[in-house]
Design a protein around this motif. Structure first.
Motif, PDB file in Angstrom:
ATOM      1  N   PHE A  66       7.502  65.433  52.073  1.00  0.00           N
ATOM      2  CA  PHE A  66       8.610  65.645  51.147  1.00  0.00           C
ATOM      3  C   PHE A  66       9.852  65.981  51.964  1.00  0.00           C
ATOM      4  O   PHE A  66       9.772  66.483  53.099  1.00  0.00           O
ATOM      5  N   GLY A  67      11.007  65.672  51.395  1.00  0.00           N
ATOM      6  CA  GLY A  67      12.247  65.960  52.093  1.00  0.00           C
ATOM      7  C   GLY A  67      13.440  65.643  51.224  1.00  0.00           C
ATOM      8  O   GLY A  67      13.309  65.420  50.013  1.00  0.00           O
ATOM      9  N   ASN A  68      14.603  65.623  51.825  1.00  0.00           N
ATOM     10  CA  ASN A  68      15.846  65.296  51.134  1.00  0.00           C
ATOM     11  C   ASN A  68      16.617  64.273  51.936  1.00  0.00           C
ATOM     12  O   ASN A  68      16.573  64.268  53.174  1.00  0.00           O
ATOM     13  N   LEU A  69      17.323  63.397  51.217  1.00  0.00           N
ATOM     14  CA  LEU A  69      18.175  62.390  51.826  1.00  0.00           C
ATOM     15  C   LEU A  69      19.586  62.570  51.290  1.00  0.00           C
ATOM     16  O   LEU A  69      19.770  63.001  50.152  1.00  0.00           O
ATOM     17  N   MET A  70      20.563  62.210  52.085  1.00  0.00           N
ATOM     18  CA  MET A  70      21.931  62.275  51.580  1.00  0.00           C
ATOM     19  C   MET A  70      22.829  61.316  52.342  1.00  0.00           C
ATOM     20  O   MET A  70      22.552  60.938  53.484  1.00  0.00           O
ATOM     21  N   GLY A  71      23.913  60.907  51.672  1.00  0.00           N
ATOM     22  CA  GLY A  71      24.943  60.085  52.283  1.00  0.00           C
ATOM     23  C   GLY A  71      26.285  60.455  51.689  1.00  0.00           C
ATOM     24  O   GLY A  71      26.367  60.855  50.524  1.00  0.00           O
ATOM     25  N   ASP A  72      27.351  60.300  52.467  1.00  0.00           N
ATOM     26  CA  ASP A  72      28.672  60.727  52.008  1.00  0.00           C
ATOM     27  C   ASP A  72      29.730  59.885  52.713  1.00  0.00           C
ATOM     28  O   ASP A  72      29.905  59.983  53.928  1.00  0.00           O
ATOM     29  N   ARG A 129      15.257  60.163  43.360  1.00  0.00           N
ATOM     30  CA  ARG A 129      16.136  60.307  42.191  1.00  0.00           C
ATOM     31  C   ARG A 129      17.523  60.697  42.692  1.00  0.00           C
ATOM     32  O   ARG A 129      17.809  61.869  42.928  1.00  0.00           O
ATOM     33  N   PRO A 130      18.432  59.713  42.862  1.00  0.00           N
ATOM     34  CA  PRO A 130      19.755  60.029  43.408  1.00  0.00           C
ATOM     35  C   PRO A 130      20.636  60.773  42.417  1.00  0.00           C
ATOM     36  O   PRO A 130      20.648  60.484  41.220  1.00  0.00           O
ATOM     37  N   GLN A 138      28.514  70.732  40.170  1.00  0.00           N
ATOM     38  CA  GLN A 138      27.492  70.105  39.334  1.00  0.00           C
ATOM     39  C   GLN A 138      27.124  68.724  39.871  1.00  0.00           C
ATOM     40  O   GLN A 138      27.984  67.868  40.075  1.00  0.00           O
ATOM     41  N   TRP A 139      25.818  68.505  40.070  1.00  0.00           N
ATOM     42  CA  TRP A 139      25.315  67.210  40.501  1.00  0.00           C
ATOM     43  C   TRP A 139      24.754  66.473  39.297  1.00  0.00           C
ATOM     44  O   TRP A 139      23.986  67.037  38.523  1.00  0.00           O
ATOM     45  N   GLU A 140      25.112  65.193  39.151  1.00  0.00           N
ATOM     46  CA  GLU A 140      24.710  64.388  38.006  1.00  0.00           C
ATOM     47  C   GLU A 140      23.716  63.320  38.444  1.00  0.00           C
ATOM     48  O   GLU A 140      23.878  62.682  39.495  1.00  0.00           O
ATOM     49  N   SER A 141      22.690  63.078  37.608  1.00  0.00           N
ATOM     50  CA  SER A 141      21.744  62.007  37.871  1.00  0.00           C
ATOM     51  C   SER A 141      22.452  60.665  37.725  1.00  0.00           C
ATOM     52  O   SER A 141      23.040  60.359  36.686  1.00  0.00           O
ATOM     53  N   ASP A 192      20.465  55.127  47.249  1.00  0.00           N
ATOM     54  CA  ASP A 192      21.800  55.722  47.247  1.00  0.00           C
ATOM     55  C   ASP A 192      22.605  55.370  46.000  1.00  0.00           C
ATOM     56  O   ASP A 192      23.797  55.680  45.923  1.00  0.00           O
ATOM     57  N   ASP A 193      21.999  54.688  45.026  1.00  0.00           N
ATOM     58  CA  ASP A 193      22.688  54.235  43.806  1.00  0.00           C
ATOM     59  C   ASP A 193      23.892  53.347  44.144  1.00  0.00           C
ATOM     60  O   ASP A 193      24.917  53.374  43.472  1.00  0.00           O
ATOM     61  N   CYS A 194      23.756  52.532  45.176  1.00  0.00           N
ATOM     62  CA  CYS A 194      24.833  51.627  45.586  1.00  0.00           C
ATOM     63  C   CYS A 194      24.193  50.349  46.092  1.00  0.00           C
ATOM     64  O   CYS A 194      23.410  50.381  47.047  1.00  0.00           O
ATOM     65  N   SER A 195      24.522  49.195  45.454  1.00  0.00           N
ATOM     66  CA  SER A 195      23.851  47.972  45.842  1.00  0.00           C
ATOM     67  C   SER A 195      24.733  46.737  45.803  1.00  0.00           C
ATOM     68  O   SER A 195      24.744  45.956  46.750  1.00  0.00           O
ATOM     69  N   GLY A 196      25.469  46.520  44.708  1.00  0.00           N
ATOM     70  CA  GLY A 196      26.159  45.260  44.537  1.00  0.00           C
ATOM     71  C   GLY A 196      27.654  45.384  44.319  1.00  0.00           C
ATOM     72  O   GLY A 196      28.398  45.821  45.188  1.00  0.00           O
TER      73      GLY A 196
END
Length: 262
Positions: A66-72, A129-130, A138-141, A192-196
């Motif tokens: 288990f872990g966490n991923l992030m991008g900015d 679940r990004p 506040q972080w939003e799904s 990352d909820d980023c694709s197209g």
């Protein structure tokens, strides 16, 4: 005498060893928000595993990490990425089965076979679940917001291909330690909820006002309808790296071999 020697060598090559262990280290992501910087924005990770060793050269391992991923984008060296201004983080749950190959003969509790370099590969099932942040607390799904106007929500459970390399070291009669790097090749571009492309609000709008906010976060606020938001030709990756501590289990009395043989 020859038959006795062959039998002893067979026992040497083929033994049964069971191990339980823990993994402690870091996790990071490579994808549209981080195209190629390894170990960038590393987050803490951990795990547990079981290893079955039927041979000095081979082993099978199953475990959970288990872990966490992030991008900015704001921390990118690319001005176009900084202008896009996306971010995300995600919890990752990883269940895997691996086959290992030792380049040198290795066995916990045997001083003759104390260390080896090894490689491994297998299959895994993982969950993500990004979530995103507009600069407040506040972080939003992001999946529910359909930020690229998707007609269907992407699946949060996926299959991947884990592989990697490491070093094992026998430190006592019952304990071994290791150091490993374990990339995960995935078949999804949505970690990352980023694709197209950016959606057209008249054709395939994001979900609600909040979806529009998270969809287009460009710093200049310009017209981005149908412009490229991500790269659909590449899939996302994530990696684990760190230390392992494994303990030899005694599930049944060990056989006592002839003196001089392992």
């Amino acid at each position: 005498l020859l038959f006795s020697e062959l039998q002893a060598q067979k026992r040497h090559r083929n033994f049964r060893q069971h191990e339980a262990g823990i993994f402690v280290g870091g996790s990071y992501y490579v994808g549209d928000l981080n195209p190629g910087r390894h170990f960038f924005l590393t987050q803490p990770s951990g795990g547990v595993f079981y290893r079955f060793t039927p041979n000095y050269r081979y082993a099978l391992r199953g475990g959970y990490n288990f872990g966490n991923l992030m991008g900015d984008d704001s921390q990118s060296e690319d001005p176009d990425q900084r202008k896009r201004n996306l971010n995300f983080k995600s919890r990752i749950n990883d269940f895997h089965v691996l086959a290992e190959f030792n380049f040198l003969e290795y066995r916990i509790s045997n001083d003759k076979y104390r260390a080896t370099f090894f490689i491994f590969a297998g299959i895994n099932v993982f969950n993500f679940r990004p979530v995103g942040n507009l600069g407040n607390a506040q972080w939003e799904s992001l999946r529910e917001l359909r930020t690229e106007g998707q007609t269907k929500k992407y699946r949060l459970w996926q299959i991947g291909i884990p592989f990697g390399a490491g070093i094992k070291l026998n430190v006592s009669k019952k304990i071994g330690i290791g150091l490993e790097w374990a990339p995960r090749k995935t078949f999804t571009d949505w970690i990352d909820d980023c694709s197209g492309k950016y959606p057209n609000p008249d054709v395939n709008p994001a979900n609600g006002f909040k979806g529009q906010q998270y969809s287009n976060r460009t710093l200049d606020g310009g017209d981005v309808i149908n412009a490229q938001r991500g790269n659909p030709r590449t899939k996302d990756w994530y990696m684990f790296f760190g230390l392992t501590l494994n303990i030899k289990l005694t599930l049944s009395p060990e056989p006592c071999y002839q003196t001089g043989f392992d």
